[in-house]
Scaffold this motif. Structure first.
Motif, PDB file in Angstrom:
ATOM      1  N   GLY A 151       5.957   3.196 -10.374  1.00 14.58           N
ATOM      2  CA  GLY A 151       7.129   4.043 -10.121  1.00 14.58           C
ATOM      3  C   GLY A 151       6.728   5.298 -10.342  1.00 14.58           C
ATOM      4  O   GLY A 151       5.516   5.919 -10.190  1.00 14.58           O
TER       5      GLY A 151
ATOM      6  N   SER B  71      13.042  10.534 -16.538  1.00 12.91           N
ATOM      7  CA  SER B  71      13.390   9.509 -15.723  1.00 12.91           C
ATOM      8  C   SER B  71      12.512   9.016 -15.092  1.00 12.91           C
ATOM      9  O   SER B  71      11.371   9.404 -14.796  1.00 12.91           O
TER      10      SER B  71
ATOM     11  N   LYS C 187      11.918   5.807 -11.959  1.00 14.44           N
ATOM     12  CA  LYS C 187      12.126   5.311 -10.936  1.00 14.44           C
ATOM     13  C   LYS C 187      11.466   4.261 -10.332  1.00 14.44           C
ATOM     14  O   LYS C 187      10.166   4.483 -10.393  1.00 14.44           O
TER      15      LYS C 187
END
Length: 120
Positions: free
Chosen positions: A79, A109, A111
Motif C-alpha cells: 500500500g 494515513s 491506503k
C-alpha cells in the motif's frame, strides 16, 4: 447393580495438520514485532540475523524520514503511506464532557494496495 466398565479406547489421536511457517502471534491475529520481521527476513534470504536487523532498521528509518519530510511512501503489493493535514476542530474531553479546542496537525494515513485488498 454394578456398571460394567468400557474397555479403553484403542483409537490413536489424529495428527495435527501442518501449520504454515507464520509466527504464532500472526496466526492468532496478533501483532508482529520487529524481531519477528528480522527472523522472517533472515529465513527468506541468505542474510544473517544481524544483517537482517540492519536491513529492516534501515528500511523503517527510510520510511519514517520520508514521512517526516512530507513525502508519501509506496510499498508495492502492500500500500501507500501518506501524510495528511488535519483541521482545527472542537472536541469533547472524555469523562467531563468539557468542550476543548483541538489544534490543526498532521496524521499518517495508509491506503491498501488493490492487489492485497483482493487477497484478504
Amino acid at each position: 447393580m454394578t456398571k460394567k466398565s468400557k474397555p479403553a479406547s484403542t483409537k490413536t489421536p489424529k495428527a495435527a495438520a501442518p501449520v504454515a511457517s507464520a509466527p504464532a502471534s500472526a496466526a492468532a491475529g496478533g501483532k508482529i514485532a520487529k524481531a519477528q520481521l528480522v527472523d522472517m527476513v533472515a529465513d527468506k534470504t541468505s542474510l544473517t540475523k544481524v544483517q537482517s536487523e540492519g536491513a529492516v532498521s534501515a528500511m523503517l528509518d527510510a520510511v519514517v524520514r520520508s514521512l517526516q519530510g512530507g513525502q508519501s511512501v509506496g510499498l508495492p503489493g502492500l500500500g501507500t503511506l501518506n501524510v495528511k493535514e488535519t483541521a482545527a476542530r472542537t472536541g469533547v474531553k472524555p469523562g467531563t464532557s468539557e468542550k476543548i479546542q483541538i489544534p490543526a496537525g498532521k496524521k499518517v494515513s495508509f491506503k491498501v494496495a488493490s492487489t492485497l485488498k483482493g487477497e484478504l
